[in-house]
Design an enzyme around this catalytic site. Structure first.
Site, short mmCIF file in Angstrom:
data_model
loop_
_atom_site.label_atom_id
_atom_site.label_comp_id
_atom_site.label_asym_id
_atom_site.label_seq_id
_atom_site.Cartn_x
_atom_site.Cartn_y
_atom_site.Cartn_z
CG LEU A 96 8.79 15.15 -6.96
CD1 LEU A 96 10.03 15.52 -7.77
CD2 LEU A 96 7.62 14.87 -7.90
CG ASP A 102 7.30 16.94 3.82
OD1 ASP A 102 6.09 17.12 4.05
OD2 ASP A 102 7.94 15.95 4.25
CB SER A 141 -3.49 8.59 -2.04
OG SER A 141 -2.78 7.96 -3.09
CB THR A 147 -11.15 10.22 0.40
OG1 THR A 147 -11.76 8.97 0.12
CG2 THR A 147 -10.61 10.14 1.82
CG ASP A 148 -15.88 7.99 -1.27
OD1 ASP A 148 -14.68 7.64 -1.11
OD2 ASP A 148 -16.61 7.45 -2.12
CD GLU A 149 -11.06 5.04 0.37
OE1 GLU A 149 -10.46 4.37 1.21
OE2 GLU A 149 -10.74 5.06 -0.84
CE1 TYR A 178 -5.93 8.38 1.54
CE2 TYR A 178 -7.91 7.05 1.22
CZ TYR A 178 -7.17 8.19 0.93
OH TYR A 178 -7.66 9.13 0.05
CB SER A 191 -4.27 9.40 8.07
OG SER A 191 -4.37 9.02 6.71
CE LYS A 192 -7.32 12.90 2.28
NZ LYS A 192 -6.48 13.98 1.68
CG LEU A 197 -9.59 -2.44 -9.45
CD1 LEU A 197 -9.11 -3.82 -9.04
CD2 LEU A 197 -11.08 -2.27 -9.17
CB ILE A 218 -11.01 -9.95 -8.04
CG1 ILE A 218 -10.94 -9.71 -9.55
CG2 ILE A 218 -12.31 -9.43 -7.44
CD1 ILE A 218 -11.18 -8.29 -9.96
CE1 TYR A 219 -6.02 -7.06 -3.48
CE2 TYR A 219 -6.99 -5.09 -2.55
CZ TYR A 219 -5.90 -5.75 -3.08
OH TYR A 219 -4.69 -5.09 -3.20
N GLY A 267 -10.28 -5.20 6.72
CA GLY A 267 -11.07 -3.97 6.93
C GLY A 267 -11.65 -3.41 5.64
P1 NAD Z 1 -1.42 10.32 -5.32
O1 NAD Z 1 -0.86 9.39 -4.31
O2 NAD Z 1 -1.41 9.94 -6.75
O3 NAD Z 1 -0.67 11.74 -5.23
C1 NAD Z 1 -0.31 12.32 -4.01
C2 NAD Z 1 0.82 13.31 -4.29
O4 NAD Z 1 1.18 13.94 -3.05
C3 NAD Z 1 2.09 12.64 -4.83
O5 NAD Z 1 2.56 13.38 -5.94
C4 NAD Z 1 3.08 12.72 -3.68
O6 NAD Z 1 4.41 12.84 -4.09
C5 NAD Z 1 2.60 13.98 -2.97
N1 NAD Z 1 2.98 13.98 -1.53
C6 NAD Z 1 2.90 12.95 -0.66
N2 NAD Z 1 3.35 13.36 0.55
C7 NAD Z 1 3.68 14.66 0.43
C8 NAD Z 1 4.17 15.63 1.34
N3 NAD Z 1 4.43 15.32 2.61
N4 NAD Z 1 4.42 16.89 0.88
C9 NAD Z 1 4.18 17.22 -0.40
N5 NAD Z 1 3.72 16.33 -1.32
C10 NAD Z 1 3.45 15.08 -0.90
O7 NAD Z 1 -2.89 10.65 -4.82
P2 NAD Z 1 -4.16 11.14 -5.66
O8 NAD Z 1 -4.96 9.96 -6.04
O9 NAD Z 1 -3.73 12.11 -6.69
O10 NAD Z 1 -4.95 11.89 -4.50
C11 NAD Z 1 -4.79 13.29 -4.28
C12 NAD Z 1 -5.68 13.71 -3.13
O11 NAD Z 1 -7.03 13.41 -3.42
C13 NAD Z 1 -5.35 12.97 -1.82
O12 NAD Z 1 -5.47 13.89 -0.76
C14 NAD Z 1 -6.42 11.89 -1.73
O13 NAD Z 1 -6.71 11.59 -0.38
C15 NAD Z 1 -7.59 12.59 -2.40
N6 NAD Z 1 -8.56 11.70 -3.06
C16 NAD Z 1 -8.14 10.74 -3.95
C17 NAD Z 1 -9.09 9.94 -4.59
C18 NAD Z 1 -8.70 8.90 -5.60
O14 NAD Z 1 -9.56 8.12 -6.04
N7 NAD Z 1 -7.45 8.83 -6.03
C19 NAD Z 1 -10.45 10.12 -4.31
C20 NAD Z 1 -10.83 11.11 -3.39
C21 NAD Z 1 -9.87 11.90 -2.80
P1 TYD Z 2 -8.16 1.02 -4.93
O1 TYD Z 2 -7.93 1.38 -6.36
O2 TYD Z 2 -6.99 0.62 -4.10
O3 TYD Z 2 -8.97 2.23 -4.26
P2 TYD Z 2 -9.68 2.31 -2.80
O4 TYD Z 2 -9.23 1.19 -1.94
O5 TYD Z 2 -9.19 3.63 -2.32
O6 TYD Z 2 -11.16 2.27 -3.06
O7 TYD Z 2 -9.20 -0.17 -4.90
C1 TYD Z 2 -10.48 -0.04 -5.47
C2 TYD Z 2 -11.24 -1.30 -5.12
O8 TYD Z 2 -10.62 -2.40 -5.78
C3 TYD Z 2 -11.21 -1.63 -3.64
O9 TYD Z 2 -12.47 -2.20 -3.27
C4 TYD Z 2 -10.11 -2.68 -3.51
C5 TYD Z 2 -10.20 -3.40 -4.86
N1 TYD Z 2 -8.91 -3.95 -5.35
C6 TYD Z 2 -8.86 -5.28 -5.79
O10 TYD Z 2 -9.88 -6.02 -5.76
N2 TYD Z 2 -7.67 -5.77 -6.24
C7 TYD Z 2 -6.54 -5.00 -6.28
O11 TYD Z 2 -5.46 -5.53 -6.67
C8 TYD Z 2 -6.60 -3.65 -5.85
C9 TYD Z 2 -5.40 -2.75 -5.88
C10 TYD Z 2 -7.83 -3.15 -5.40
#
Ligand code: NAD
Ligand code: TYD
Length: 352
Positions: A34, A58, A84, A133-135, A159, A162-163, A199, A215-216, A293
Site C-alpha cells: 500500500l 512488503d 512503476s 514490461t516492454d520498457e 524504472y 530496475s525491471k 498519461l 504533452i511531453y 531519456g
Molecule cells: P502500480 O504502481 O499501479 O501498482 C503497484 C502495486 O505494487 C501498488 O499497489 C503498490 O502498493 C505495490 N507495491 C509497491 N512496492 C511494493 C512492495 N515492496 N511490496 C509489496 N507491494 C508493493 O503498477 P501497475 O501499473 O499495476 O503495474 C503492475 C506491474 O505490471 C508492475 O510490475 C509493472 O512493472 C508491470 N507493468 C505495468 C504496465 C503498465 O502499463 N502499467 C505495463 C507492463 C508491465
Molecule cells: P506513462 O503513462 O507515464 O507511461 P510510460 O512512461 O510507462 O510509457 O506515459 C505514457 C506516455 O505519455 C510516455 O511517452 C510519456 C507521455 N506523457 C506525457 O506526454 N505527459 C504526461 O504528463 C505523462 C504522465 C506522460
C-alpha cells in the site's frame, strides 16, 4: 488451492484479482505494501468474498513472505509488486532499486526455499509468474520491427533498468536453481483503477477539471496500448498453459502517438460530457518540457503468445478508451479520494 498475488492493490493487480473472481473461485491471497499507488478501495468489491484474503506487507520482508507461504501453501505466485512510474523513477530512483530489484530478489529467495521443501504434485506444478514490461527492451526507431522475446535488453530509465534487473534475477533463479518461473513483458496498459499520474487518466481528469493536458516534447512518442482486462486474460492463460522458463510478450498491436491518444480521449469527452462554454477539450492540450531519456517508440510482437496459447485481445483501442473514459466519468468518488495527499504533492512537483 490458492495463489499469492503481490501488488494486488495497484492498477493491474487489482484488475487481475477482480477479474479472477469473475472467472472462478480459487482462493487468492493478495499482498500489497500500500504505497501511494496501492489502494485497498480497488479491492472493495471483494470485501465479503471468503475466498479472498488481503495482507498488507512488503515483498522484501523475509519473515512475512515465509509465513504467508507456509500458512497458505500457494500453488503459484504472480508478482505484480513494483514501483512503476517512470517520472517518479527519474526524480528518485531509490525506491525502484529497493522494491524492483532487492524486493524481487528477496521474494525469489523465500519462494525458492518454500518450493524446495514442497513434495510430489505441489512441487511439480508450482509456478512463479513475474509480470514485467516492454520498457526493458529500450526504444525503437519508427521503422524497426516490434519487440520480440529475443530482443536484447536496453533499458533507458531507472524504472526500466530496475525491471530489467528483476527479469534477469528471475531468469537466473530458473537457470541456476531450477525454480519454475515464467516472465511476461507487456506494453502500456490502460483502463479502470489506473492511478491518475499516468498519461491517460491524468488527461481525462485534467480535461474534466479545466486544467492543461501536458504533452511531453513533440507528443509523437509511440506506445502500444493494451486494455488492462486483456492483459489479465493473457496472464491467466500464461499461468495455466505457458511453458516453464519461457518469456512471453503481451501487446495489443495498438501503436499510437501520445498526442493521438490525448486527442482521442478529448473527442470522447466532447461527446459524453460537452464543456459548458461550447469549446473543445483539445484546446486544453499544452506541450511541455520533454522527459529526460524519453523512449521514442515501444511496440510488441505478441506472436508467441497468440500462436502458442491462442490469446487475442478483445478490445480495440477505440472500444477500450471509450470504456475507460466512461469508467472515470462514473467513478468520481474514487477519483476524488485518490487525488488527495501524495498525489497532489506529486502533481505540484512535476508540473509546476
Ligand atoms: P502500480 O504502481 O499501479 O501498482 C503497484 C502495486 O505494487 C501498488 O499497489 C503498490 O502498493 C505495490 N507495491 C509497491 N512496492 C511494493 C512492495 N515492496 N511490496 C509489496 N507491494 C508493493 O503498477 P501497475 O501499473 O499495476 O503495474 C503492475 C506491474 O505490471 C508492475 O510490475 C509493472 O512493472 C508491470 N507493468 C505495468 C504496465 C503498465 O502499463 N502499467 C505495463 C507492463 C508491465
Ligand atoms: P506513462 O503513462 O507515464 O507511461 P510510460 O512512461 O510507462 O510509457 O506515459 C505514457 C506516455 O505519455 C510516455 O511517452 C510519456 C507521455 N506523457 C506525457 O506526454 N505527459 C504526461 O504528463 C505523462 C504522465 C506522460
Amino acid at each position: 488451492m490458492t495463489i499469492l498475488v503481490t501488488g494486488a492493490a495497484g492498477f493491474i493487480g487489482s484488475n487481475f484479482v477482480l477479474d479472477w473472481f469473475e472467472q472462478n473461485d480459487e482462493h487468492i491471497v493478495s499482498l500489497d505494501k500500500l504505497t501511494y499507488a496501492g489502494n485497498l478501495e480497488n479491492l472493495q468489491p471483494l470485501e465479503n468474498n471468503e475466498n479472498h484474503i488481503f495482507v498488507r506487507g512488503d515483498i522484501a520482508d523475509e519473515k512475512l513472505i515465509t509465513s504467508i507461504l507456509n500458512e497458505y501453501q500457494p500453488r503459484a505466485i504472480i508478482n505484480f509488486a513494483a514501483e512503476s512510474h517512470v517520472d517518479r523513477s527519474i526524480h528518485g530512483p531509490k525506491d525502484f532499486i529497493t522494491t524492483n530489484i532487492v524486493g524481487t530478489y528477496t521474494l525469489l529467495e523465500m519462494v525458492r526455499n518454500y518450493w524446495y521443501n514442497l513434495d510430489g504434485q505441489p512441487k511439480k506444478k508450482f509456478k512463479f509468474l513475474h509480470v514485467s514490461t516492454d520498457e526493458v527492451y529500450g526504444s525503437l526507431d519508427s521503422n524497426d520491427p516490434p519487440f520480440s522475446e529475443t530482443n536484447a535488453y536496453a533499458p533507458s530509465s531507472p524504472y526500466s533498468a530496475s525491471k530489467a534487473a528483476s527479469d534477469h534475477l528471475i531468469r537466473a533463479w530458473h537457470e541456476t536453481y531450477g525454480l519454475p518461473v515464467i516472465t511476461t513483458n507487456c506494453s502500456n496498459n490502460y483502463g479502470p483503477y489506473h492511478f491518475p499520474e499516468k498519461l491517460i487518466p491524468l488527461c481525462i481528469l485534467n480535461a474534466l477539471n479545466g486544467e492543461l493536458l501536458p504533452i511531453y516534447g513533440d507528443g509523437l512518442q509511440v506506445r502500444d496500448w493494451l486494455y488492462v482486462k486483456d492483459h489479465c486474460t493473457a496472464i491467466r492463460l500464461v499461468l495455466e498453459e505457458a511453458r516453464i522458463g519461457e518469456t512471453y510478450n503481451i501487446g495489443g498491436r495498438n501503436e499510437k502517438a501520445n498526442i493521438d491518444v490525448v486527442r482521442a480521449l478529448c473527442s470522447i469527452l466532447d461527446e459524453l460530457q460537452p464543456k459548458k462554454d461550447g469549446s473543445k477539450y483539445a484546446t486544453q492540450i499544452t506541450y511541455v518540457k520533454d522527459r529526460p531519456g524519453h523512449d521514442k517508440r515501444y511496440a510488441i510482437d505478441a506472436t508467441k503468445l497468440e500462436s502458442e496459447l491462442g490469446w487475442m485481445p478483445q478490445e480495440t483501442f477505440e472500444s477500450g478508451i471509450r470504456k475507460t473514459v466512461e469508467w472515470y466519468l462514473s467513478h468520481q468518488d474514487w477519483v476524488s479520494r485518490v487525488q488527495s495527499g501524495e498525489y497532489q504533492r506529486w502533481i505540484d512537483k512535476q508540473y509546476q
